[in-house]
Design a protein around this motif. Structure first.
Motif, PDB file in Angstrom:
ATOM      1  N   VAL A 349      -3.480   5.700  -3.973  1.00 15.11           N
ATOM      2  CA  VAL A 349      -1.805   6.928  -4.247  1.00 15.11           C
ATOM      3  C   VAL A 349      -3.041   7.932  -5.546  1.00 15.11           C
ATOM      4  N   THR A 350      -2.402   8.674  -5.322  1.00 13.75           N
ATOM      5  CA  THR A 350      -3.138   9.603  -7.235  1.00 13.75           C
ATOM      6  C   THR A 350      -1.550  10.026  -8.025  1.00 13.75           C
ATOM      7  N   ALA A 351      -1.994   9.642  -9.084  1.00 13.96           N
ATOM      8  CA  ALA A 351      -1.228   9.470 -10.252  1.00 13.96           C
ATOM      9  C   ALA A 351      -1.429  10.525 -11.967  1.00 13.96           C
ATOM     10  N   THR A 352      -0.999  11.192 -11.771  1.00  8.53           N
ATOM     11  CA  THR A 352      -1.331  11.799 -13.659  1.00  8.53           C
ATOM     12  C   THR A 352      -0.530  11.374 -14.637  1.00  8.53           C
ATOM     13  N   GLU A 353      -1.543  10.872 -15.138  1.00  3.49           N
ATOM     14  CA  GLU A 353      -0.961   9.746 -16.749  1.00  3.49           C
ATOM     15  C   GLU A 353       0.492  10.689 -17.001  1.00  3.49           C
ATOM     16  N   GLY A 354       1.968   9.172 -16.840  1.00  2.00           N
ATOM     17  CA  GLY A 354       2.749  10.153 -17.674  1.00  2.00           C
ATOM     18  C   GLY A 354       3.917  10.195 -16.042  1.00  2.00           C
ATOM     19  N   ASP A 355       3.893  10.301 -15.116  1.00  2.00           N
ATOM     20  CA  ASP A 355       4.503  10.893 -14.204  1.00  2.00           C
ATOM     21  C   ASP A 355       4.729   9.216 -13.335  1.00  2.00           C
ATOM     22  N   PRO A 356       6.152   9.363 -12.959  1.00  5.56           N
ATOM     23  CA  PRO A 356       6.715   8.399 -12.138  1.00  5.56           C
ATOM     24  C   PRO A 356       6.293   8.317 -11.119  1.00  5.56           C
ATOM     25  N   LEU A 357       5.902   7.027 -10.981  1.00  2.00           N
ATOM     26  CA  LEU A 357       5.314   6.635  -9.706  1.00  2.00           C
ATOM     27  C   LEU A 357       6.671   5.720  -9.218  1.00  2.00           C
ATOM     28  N   THR A 358       6.804   5.896  -7.422  1.00  2.00           N
ATOM     29  CA  THR A 358       7.167   4.367  -6.664  1.00  2.00           C
ATOM     30  C   THR A 358       7.254   4.181  -5.380  1.00  2.00           C
ATOM     31  N   VAL A 359       6.816   3.299  -5.301  1.00  5.58           N
ATOM     32  CA  VAL A 359       6.286   2.680  -3.585  1.00  5.58           C
ATOM     33  C   VAL A 359       6.981   1.466  -2.835  1.00  5.58           C
ATOM     34  N   THR A 360       7.730   1.439  -1.835  1.00  4.86           N
ATOM     35  CA  THR A 360       7.998   1.086  -0.736  1.00  4.86           C
ATOM     36  C   THR A 360       7.680   0.118  -0.566  1.00  4.86           C
ATOM     37  N   CYS A 361       7.473  -1.072  -0.459  1.00  6.43           N
ATOM     38  CA  CYS A 361       6.534  -2.044   1.075  1.00  6.43           C
ATOM     39  C   CYS A 361       7.611  -2.459   1.260  1.00  6.43           C
ATOM     40  N   SER A 362       7.094  -2.784   2.568  1.00  2.00           N
ATOM     41  CA  SER A 362       8.044  -3.306   3.469  1.00  2.00           C
ATOM     42  C   SER A 362       7.708  -3.647   5.260  1.00  2.00           C
ATOM     43  N   ALA A 363       7.949  -4.366   5.905  1.00  5.05           N
ATOM     44  CA  ALA A 363       7.792  -4.834   7.445  1.00  5.05           C
ATOM     45  C   ALA A 363       8.307  -5.193   8.231  1.00  5.05           C
ATOM     46  N   ASP A 364       7.949  -5.333   9.119  1.00  2.00           N
ATOM     47  CA  ASP A 364       9.253  -5.406  10.689  1.00  2.00           C
ATOM     48  C   ASP A 364       9.237  -6.961  10.936  1.00  2.00           C
ATOM     49  N   CYS A 365      10.111  -7.902  10.979  1.00  2.00           N
ATOM     50  CA  CYS A 365       9.739  -9.037  10.364  1.00  2.00           C
ATOM     51  C   CYS A 365      11.389  -9.615  11.111  1.00  2.00           C
ATOM     52  N   ASN A 366      11.021 -11.026  12.260  1.00  2.00           N
ATOM     53  CA  ASN A 366      12.314 -11.530  11.950  1.00  2.00           C
ATOM     54  C   ASN A 366      12.467 -12.688  12.141  1.00  2.00           C
ATOM     55  N   PRO A 367      13.163 -13.991  11.368  1.00  2.00           N
ATOM     56  CA  PRO A 367      13.606 -13.401  10.712  1.00  2.00           C
ATOM     57  C   PRO A 367      13.736 -12.579   9.403  1.00  2.00           C
TER      58      PRO A 367
END
Length: 529
Positions: A349-367
């Protein structure tokens, strides 16, 4: 006259009246054997082998009478006016030595006893006047010799529907003699599967009829009956099989509750059945109501290797002509993470200094998996269940440039790296003239060094402030920090045959797509001769 039998007292002679021959109706009073409830009516009942006392009401018979059996011309007894009573036909060996006169003969009563009754004794005894063979009204008696009734036969439906009613009839014929005797009381006993049935509640026994209301499946079985007449019992009837039909009440799974848990890849077998009559059709349906399998009486849901793509809800439906039922099976397939997902971004991911950054990580699991973000230092940044969000309000070059999302549950674990490319404008760390050769009016060469930092890689120029002329600098990448996004470049430029007229202030200019910067000036002075 002589006595009827040896040992019997001599009969008293009766007064002289007109000779009459009478048929006497016999009133039988049983002194041994069974006592009939019909005693006192126009017939009496006895059994084979019993002794029976007969009382004759001869009040209207006159002085002379005779007694016959079954309207026969062969008289049993003949009573004369002289009170002598004798058997008319001594050749009837059937009655020889089996009659006894009891007590005295009076004007109203004559008693005799018949010993060891046989079936041939059954019939009508009657009195008749001697002249004209006129029967005396009311002087007639029927002797019934009781026998075991015939083996009964059960009639009625072979099947019934649960909740309905059914009547079975036990039919038996009297075998007592004579065959045309008046009806005797016949009672009936019923059994189901060799157990006697008692009336009461929804079950009633009325004469030969067994009636069962609101019948249930427990009433199915083998029915038999027995007839009883004058305490003499018939043989038991042949069995009558009653089939009670019903729809399903409950749906059964084999040793399984309504929810079954299985690990991905394992086999799964669930057997579904129901108690029905006739047998139910059993069908397994998936979530989309598509038939998976079916059978009679039971159906087996068999999956060689379960996986997460299967339907998570199956329904077992059972039905016959009398009803239907359904039961759901919740399938909980457990598995570890297969892939780790970032929300709509790649591994970089590329971001400019000072900008906000949000990255969501998930996985399909049971349980559900535990999800954890780690930075380059292996320090935990954040974690959660099902997903974890890496949230940076304002990115800067000092941050870790590599983050790892790790997911795990009891069935496995996975990791995925996120490369963080933080872009920022260049800055000049060092700028100087590093060498001046042959400092004379005409200098041979001048070299300049400029160390810059920037992302993306900046373009670097040597700028002569007075003339605004620029000279490209050659840059080499210095070792990058292993912990941050900082990247340093060492840039040089050597001006050969440096003209004295090019002396003055020089600066280093660096620029990239984010911004640009000019260094402080370095003054190059060439002395005159």
């Amino acid at each position: 006259m002589t006595n009827l039998y040896t040992g019997c007292p001599k009969m008293k002679e009766m007064d002289g009246r007109a000779v009459l021959i009478l048929f006497i109706m016999l009133t039988l009073v049983k002194t041994e054997g069974l006592v009939s409830v019909t005693t006192g009516s126009d017939y009496v009942v006895t059994r084979v082998g019993e002794n029976q006392t007969i009382s004759l009401d001869v009040s209207r018979a006159g002085g002379e009478f005779r007694v016959s059996f079954n309207d026969s011309t062969e008289y049993l007894f003949h009573k004369f006016n002289n009170s002598d009573l004798k058997r008319v036909n001594n050749n009837r060996t059937l009655y020889r030595d089996r009659y006894r006169v009891r007590g005295n003969i009076t004007s109203s009563v004559f008693r005799l006893t018949l010993y060891n009754v046989t079936t041939e004794d059954a019939g009508i005894y009657e009195c008749q006047k001697f002249e004209g063979n006129q029967r005396v009204p009311g002087c007639k008696q029927l002797l019934i010799v009781a026998r075991n009734p015939s083996q009964p036969n059960i009639t009625g439906p072979a099947s019934a529907v649960s909740g309905g009613s059914v009547t079975l009839t036990c039919s038996s014929s009297s075998r007592s003699l004579p065959p045309d005797h008046p009806p005797l009381t016949m009672n009936y006993t019923w059994k189901r599967n060799s157990e006697e049935i008692q009336g009461g509640g929804d079950v009633s026994v009325d004469g030969p009829n067994l009636t069962m209301k609101d019948i249930s499946r427990e009433k199915a079985g083998n029915y038999t009956c027995q007839a009883k007449e004058e305490e003499l019992k018939s043989d038991w009837s042949a069995r009558h099989v009653l089939d009670v039909q019903y729809g399903p009440n409950t749906v059964h799974f084999n040793e399984t509750h309504d929810k079954v848990t299985a690990t991905e890849g394992d086999p799964l077998t669930v057997r579904c059945s129901a108690d029905c009559n006739p047998a139910c059709t059993v069908t397994w349906l998936d979530t989309s109501r598509q038939k998976v399998t079916s059978g009679q009486r039971e159906a087996v849901l068999s999956i060689p290797a379960v996986n997460r793509s299967l339907s998570d809800l199956y329904t077992c439906h059972v039905n016959n002509t009398h009803g239907n039922k359904s039961r759901n099976l919740k399938l909980d397939i457990q598995y570890g993470p297969y892939t780790v997902q970032f929300n709509e971004i790649d591994d970089k991911v590329t971001a400019t200094e000072g900008d906000p950054l949000t990255v969501t990580c998930s996985a399909d699991c049971n349980p559900t998996c535990t999800v954890t973000w780690w930075d380059t230092y292996k320090q935990r940044v954040t974690s959660g269940h099902r997903e974890a969000v890496l949230s940076i309000p304002a990115v800067n070059r000092s941050l870790s440039d590599l983050y790892t999302c790790h997911v795990n549950n009891t069935h496995g674990n996975k990791s995925r790296n996120l490369k963080l490319d933080i872009q920022y404008p260049p800055s000049v760390k060092t700028f100087s003239d590093i060498s001046i050769n042959n400092i004379t009016r005409k200098v041979d060469s001048v070299s300049f060094l400029c160390v810059v930092d920037g992302n993306p890689k900046p373009s670097v120029y040597l700028r002569h402030d007075l003339t605004n002329r620029t000279y490209p600098m050659t840059c080499e990448t210095l070792s990058k920090s292993i912990y941050t996004s900082h990247q340093y470049y060492e840039c040089t430029h050597t001006n050969e045959n440096f003209d004295v007229f090019l002396h003055g202030a020089y600066s280093c200019r660096a620029e990239n797509t984010v911004g640009h910067v000019d260094s402080r000036a370095v003054v190059v002075t060439v002395p005159s001769k």
